[in-house]
Design a protein around this motif. Structure first.
Motif, PDB file in Angstrom:
ATOM      1  N   GLN A 236       2.506  -4.691   5.351  1.00 41.33           N
ATOM      2  CA  GLN A 236       2.147  -4.791   6.754  1.00 41.33           C
ATOM      3  C   GLN A 236       0.641  -4.675   6.917  1.00 41.33           C
ATOM      4  O   GLN A 236      -0.059  -4.265   6.009  1.00 41.33           O
ATOM      5  CB  GLN A 236       2.846  -3.702   7.575  1.00 41.33           C
ATOM      6  CG  GLN A 236       2.307  -2.299   7.320  1.00 41.33           C
ATOM      7  CD  GLN A 236       3.017  -1.247   8.142  1.00 41.33           C
ATOM      8  OE1 GLN A 236       4.207  -1.087   8.030  1.00 41.33           O
ATOM      9  NE2 GLN A 236       2.273  -0.538   8.956  1.00 41.33           N
ATOM     10  N   VAL A 237       0.184  -5.119   8.086  1.00 34.76           N
ATOM     11  CA  VAL A 237      -1.229  -5.004   8.416  1.00 34.76           C
ATOM     12  C   VAL A 237      -1.390  -3.892   9.431  1.00 34.76           C
ATOM     13  O   VAL A 237      -0.419  -3.429  10.033  1.00 34.76           O
ATOM     14  CB  VAL A 237      -1.776  -6.331   8.973  1.00 34.76           C
ATOM     15  CG1 VAL A 237      -1.722  -7.412   7.926  1.00 34.76           C
ATOM     16  CG2 VAL A 237      -1.000  -6.752  10.220  1.00 34.76           C
ATOM     17  N   VAL A 269     -10.878  -2.106   6.646  1.00 31.03           N
ATOM     18  CA  VAL A 269      -9.619  -2.214   5.896  1.00 31.03           C
ATOM     19  C   VAL A 269      -8.780  -3.362   6.439  1.00 31.03           C
ATOM     20  O   VAL A 269      -8.179  -4.135   5.672  1.00 31.03           O
ATOM     21  CB  VAL A 269      -8.842  -0.882   5.969  1.00 31.03           C
ATOM     22  CG1 VAL A 269      -7.452  -1.039   5.361  1.00 31.03           C
ATOM     23  CG2 VAL A 269      -9.600   0.220   5.244  1.00 31.03           C
ATOM     24  N   GLN A 270      -8.717  -3.495   7.777  1.00 33.34           N
ATOM     25  CA  GLN A 270      -7.956  -4.572   8.391  1.00 33.34           C
ATOM     26  C   GLN A 270      -8.499  -5.936   7.959  1.00 33.34           C
ATOM     27  O   GLN A 270      -7.731  -6.854   7.630  1.00 33.34           O
ATOM     28  CB  GLN A 270      -7.997  -4.444   9.914  1.00 33.34           C
ATOM     29  CG  GLN A 270      -7.290  -5.558  10.660  1.00 33.34           C
ATOM     30  CD  GLN A 270      -5.791  -5.525  10.442  1.00 33.34           C
ATOM     31  OE1 GLN A 270      -5.232  -4.498  10.050  1.00 33.34           O
ATOM     32  NE2 GLN A 270      -5.145  -6.650  10.669  1.00 33.34           N
ATOM     33  N   SER A 271      -9.826  -6.046   7.947  1.00 36.62           N
ATOM     34  CA  SER A 271     -10.428  -7.313   7.520  1.00 36.62           C
ATOM     35  C   SER A 271     -10.094  -7.611   6.062  1.00 36.62           C
ATOM     36  O   SER A 271      -9.784  -8.764   5.706  1.00 36.62           O
ATOM     37  CB  SER A 271     -11.954  -7.254   7.710  1.00 36.62           C
ATOM     38  OG  SER A 271     -12.290  -7.048   9.071  1.00 36.62           O
ATOM     39  N   ALA A 275      -7.949 -10.716   4.705  1.00 38.43           N
ATOM     40  CA  ALA A 275      -8.490 -11.612   3.677  1.00 38.43           C
ATOM     41  C   ALA A 275      -7.541 -11.684   2.481  1.00 38.43           C
ATOM     42  O   ALA A 275      -7.318 -12.772   1.910  1.00 38.43           O
ATOM     43  CB  ALA A 275      -9.872 -11.118   3.228  1.00 38.43           C
ATOM     44  N   ARG A 276      -6.968 -10.534   2.115  1.00 42.31           N
ATOM     45  CA  ARG A 276      -6.011 -10.544   0.998  1.00 42.31           C
ATOM     46  C   ARG A 276      -4.786 -11.367   1.342  1.00 42.31           C
ATOM     47  O   ARG A 276      -4.290 -12.155   0.515  1.00 42.31           O
ATOM     48  CB  ARG A 276      -5.598  -9.108   0.670  1.00 42.31           C
ATOM     49  CG  ARG A 276      -4.717  -8.993  -0.568  1.00 42.31           C
ATOM     50  CD  ARG A 276      -4.060  -7.641  -0.651  1.00 42.31           C
ATOM     51  NE  ARG A 276      -3.062  -7.462   0.401  1.00 42.31           N
ATOM     52  CZ  ARG A 276      -2.296  -6.375   0.523  1.00 42.31           C
ATOM     53  NH1 ARG A 276      -2.452  -5.382  -0.337  1.00 42.31           N
ATOM     54  NH2 ARG A 276      -1.415  -6.276   1.487  1.00 42.31           N
ATOM     55  N   GLU A 277      -4.273 -11.183   2.562  1.00 43.35           N
ATOM     56  CA  GLU A 277      -3.088 -11.935   2.973  1.00 43.35           C
ATOM     57  C   GLU A 277      -3.370 -13.438   2.989  1.00 43.35           C
ATOM     58  O   GLU A 277      -2.534 -14.239   2.558  1.00 43.35           O
ATOM     59  CB  GLU A 277      -2.638 -11.469   4.354  1.00 43.35           C
ATOM     60  CG  GLU A 277      -1.347 -12.123   4.822  1.00 43.35           C
ATOM     61  CD  GLU A 277      -0.915 -11.630   6.192  1.00 43.35           C
ATOM     62  OE1 GLU A 277       0.224 -11.897   6.596  1.00 43.35           O
ATOM     63  OE2 GLU A 277      -1.738 -10.974   6.863  1.00 43.35           O
ATOM     64  N   LYS A 278      -4.554 -13.797   3.470  1.00 42.63           N
ATOM     65  CA  LYS A 278      -4.909 -15.210   3.498  1.00 42.63           C
ATOM     66  C   LYS A 278      -4.983 -15.774   2.087  1.00 42.63           C
ATOM     67  O   LYS A 278      -4.485 -16.881   1.804  1.00 42.63           O
ATOM     68  CB  LYS A 278      -6.248 -15.384   4.208  1.00 42.63           C
ATOM     69  CG  LYS A 278      -6.696 -16.831   4.323  1.00 42.63           C
ATOM     70  CD  LYS A 278      -8.025 -16.924   5.066  1.00 42.63           C
ATOM     71  CE  LYS A 278      -8.489 -18.370   5.177  1.00 42.63           C
ATOM     72  NZ  LYS A 278      -9.787 -18.468   5.890  1.00 42.63           N
ATOM     73  N   THR A 279      -5.597 -14.999   1.178  1.00 43.41           N
ATOM     74  CA  THR A 279      -5.702 -15.439  -0.210  1.00 43.41           C
ATOM     75  C   THR A 279      -4.327 -15.573  -0.852  1.00 43.41           C
ATOM     76  O   THR A 279      -4.053 -16.551  -1.579  1.00 43.41           O
ATOM     77  CB  THR A 279      -6.565 -14.452  -1.011  1.00 43.41           C
ATOM     78  OG1 THR A 279      -7.857 -14.359  -0.406  1.00 43.41           O
ATOM     79  CG2 THR A 279      -6.715 -14.902  -2.447  1.00 43.41           C
ATOM     80  N   GLU A 280      -3.448 -14.597  -0.579  1.00 47.50           N
ATOM     81  CA  GLU A 280      -2.101 -14.658  -1.142  1.00 47.50           C
ATOM     82  C   GLU A 280      -1.330 -15.843  -0.599  1.00 47.50           C
ATOM     83  O   GLU A 280      -0.593 -16.516  -1.347  1.00 47.50           O
ATOM     84  CB  GLU A 280      -1.356 -13.354  -0.839  1.00 47.50           C
ATOM     85  CG  GLU A 280      -1.885 -12.156  -1.625  1.00 47.50           C
ATOM     86  CD  GLU A 280      -1.126 -10.884  -1.310  1.00 47.50           C
ATOM     87  OE1 GLU A 280      -0.325 -10.907  -0.342  1.00 47.50           O
ATOM     88  OE2 GLU A 280      -1.327  -9.875  -2.008  1.00 47.50           O
ATOM     89  N   ASN A 281      -1.483 -16.111   0.691  1.00 44.47           N
ATOM     90  CA  ASN A 281      -0.784 -17.274   1.263  1.00 44.47           C
ATOM     91  C   ASN A 281      -1.292 -18.573   0.644  1.00 44.47           C
ATOM     92  O   ASN A 281      -0.508 -19.492   0.357  1.00 44.47           O
ATOM     93  CB  ASN A 281      -0.974 -17.295   2.779  1.00 44.47           C
ATOM     94  CG  ASN A 281      -0.226 -16.167   3.465  1.00 44.47           C
ATOM     95  OD1 ASN A 281       0.750 -15.644   2.941  1.00 44.47           O
ATOM     96  ND2 ASN A 281      -0.686 -15.778   4.650  1.00 44.47           N
ATOM     97  N   GLN A 282      -2.612 -18.644   0.461  1.00 42.88           N
ATOM     98  CA  GLN A 282      -3.165 -19.839  -0.176  1.00 42.88           C
ATOM     99  C   GLN A 282      -2.672 -19.973  -1.612  1.00 42.88           C
ATOM    100  O   GLN A 282      -2.359 -21.074  -2.069  1.00 42.88           O
ATOM    101  CB  GLN A 282      -4.697 -19.775  -0.141  1.00 42.88           C
ATOM    102  CG  GLN A 282      -5.291 -19.910   1.255  1.00 42.88           C
ATOM    103  CD  GLN A 282      -6.796 -19.719   1.251  1.00 42.88           C
ATOM    104  OE1 GLN A 282      -7.375 -19.200   0.298  1.00 42.88           O
ATOM    105  NE2 GLN A 282      -7.452 -20.126   2.343  1.00 42.88           N
TER     106      GLN A 282
END
Length: 502
Positions: A236-237, A269-271, A275-282
């Motif tokens: 979760q975020v 931390v949220q940012s 960024a991690r979630e975006k990288t994982e989705n990519q």
């Protein structure tokens, strides 16, 4: 909670204790100073009274004596030598009969070491005799010395002794009681102690209330930090709920500065999480696309290798090369299919649910594995009644096959592998795959379900793996509303899968 933390006192308790302790020290200092000041004042007054009493006794003339109970006054009982022979007079004309002598005053006349007269005035002004012990103690009081305190049978006294002016062999010992002074000091101590205790209790209660109100903003900031610490940042975020309220994040105050800094940190931390979630989705999208695109060339390679086998007269080395191409193509195809399955599960696509008999599925998979790995000892334990769950048949088959294959690949020949099926509490079916191999390394077991993590260094065996088998198992089980757990020690490793019953 850690036991050492559980026993630690709270900050507001420490502050209240410090407040009460400092107030107690202040009360002690003030009380002690007041006590000593009043005590010195009372002692000075008593000493002055003693000097006056002793002076009246020294200048006393028997003919001036008033009439007291226990003896006649005036000149009738006077000796011809007047004050100079007072120690040889009768009790009725003693120095205790001097005007102004108060109740409790005592006098002892000593002439050449012999006691000529001794007595004390009671509360009614009547003359009373002193005990022999008191007389003996007073007789030894040195003349012309400073006043001293003595503890007599009649009470605690301040006494002094003086010789008559013209008769140095005659000493008059005079004393006044210290009872009133002692009672005053005792009352003063009781009042100050009781007052100080009351002030400390009131200050402790009032201070605790004030400190509690003052500490509330810090407690709210601490609650936010505790919520973040307990949040599962893997899944979760951080929402806006994990923020310090504006009233507690004003950087102009000490607590507000902490709240402001915490909000800044949570924003960073949220940012980072986004960024991690975006990288994982990519990465997932790339893996899914790459895996899908690899299907076509892999199919072409498989087709051309089959065509080459069917149309060409291959030598032994050529036959071996084609076999190698086909085996590696099949291995690559399995890897691509595993990646595509993980991508679909990550996207949240629901399995195709139908009634599945786990008893039949586990039995068939165990028999197949027994044929594929005859050097292992295989045991099957299933109940007589069918154990049915609702799920995707192909995916559940892959769960069981992967667990059994994992036990075969990572254990030595001769290892005993047991496949068990039963019912668990809460309406779940329980699948257990256990073996008596060397076990899983304790440093590896925490990451055994991570993707591309190989177990070859943790368990015996030489079969190559992709590191996707157990991650696929967990993803499928969780997509079916179940759970998977592993426990391992040397000589026993158990994988336990729980699936909801149909």
């Amino acid at each position: 909670m850690n036991s050492s933390f559980a026993s630690a006192p709270r900050l507001r308790t420490i502050l209240t204790a410090i407040l009460v302790g400092m107030l107690g020290v202040a009360c002690l200092i003030i009380g002690l100073s007041s006590f000593l000041t009043i005590k010195n004042s009372l002692e000075s007054q008593v000493s002055e009274r003693l000097d006056q009493t002793s002076h009246r006794a020294m200048i006393f003339k028997p003919e001036d004596a008033p009439v007291r109970n226990g003896g006649a006054g005036g000149a009738d009982g006077a000796n011809a030598e007047g004050a100079q022979n007072v120690c040889e007079t009768s009790a009725s004309s003693s120095p205790l009969n001097a005007p102004g002598q108060s109740a409790g005053t005592l006098t002892v006349c000593v002439n050449n070491g012999n006691v000529g007269f001794s007595g004390v005035l009671d509360s009614s002004g009547d003359l009373q005799s002193l005990s022999e012990a008191d007389v003996a103690q007073l007789k030894d009081v040195p003349a012309e010395a400073t006043a001293q305190k003595v503890d007599l049978e009649v009470g605690n006294y301040l006494v002094e002794a003086h010789a008559l002016p013209n008769q140095p062999q005659t000493v008059v010992v005079t004393g006044i009681p210290l009872k009133d002074m002692n009672n005053t000091l005792a009352t003063l101590v009781a009042v100050m102690a009781g007052g100080s205790l009351a002030v400390m209790v009131i200050a402790g209660l009032l201070g605790s209330w004030i400190i509690r109100r003052t500490m509330r903003p810090l407690e709210r900031v601490s609650a936010v930090a505790a919520g973040v610490a307990q949040a599962d940042l893997e899944s979760q975020v951080l929402s806006r709920a994990y923020r310090v309220q504006p009233r507690d994040s004003n950087p102009r105050s000490e607590v507000g500065a902490v709240g402001f800094a915490l909000n800044q940190m949570l924003g960073n931390v949220q940012s980072a999480l986004q960024a991690r979630e975006k990288t994982e989705n990519q990465m997932r999208a790339f893996i899914a696309d790459a895996s899908h695109e690899l299907r076509t060339p892999l199919a072409a390679i498989k087709g051309y290798s089959d065509l080459l086998r069917w149309t060409e007269n291959l030598s032994d080395s050529g036959e071996q090369s084609v076999n190698r191409i086909e085996s590696q193509t099949a291995r690559m195809s399995r890897l691509v299919e595993d990646l595509l399955l993980l991508a679909r599960l990550d996207e949240g696509k629901q399995p195709v649910f139908e009634a599945v008999d786990l008893s039949e599925m586990l039995a068939e998979s165990t028999f197949d594995m027994q044929v594929a790995a005859p050097n292992h000892r295989w045991t099957l334990n299933i109940p007589d009644d069918p154990v049915e769950v609702r799920g995707d048949r192909n995916q559940l088959q892959q769960v069981i096959s992967n667990l059994l294959s994992n036990a075969r690949k990572h254990t030595a020949e001769g290892t005993h592998v047991t496949a068990s099926l039963g019912f668990a509490e809460g309406g779940f079916a329980e699948v257990r795959i256990s073996d008596n191999g060397e076990g899983i390394d304790s440093e590896f077991i925490d990451k055994i379900f991570d993707r591309f993590t190989r177990a070859d260094v943790a368990r015996s065996g030489d079969a190559g793996t992709t590191g996707l088998g157990l991650p696929i198992v967990r993803a499928i089980v969780e997509a079916h509303g179940g759970s998977i757990d592993v426990q391992s020690r040397p000589g026993e490793t158990v994988f336990k899968v729980l699936l909801p019953l149909a």
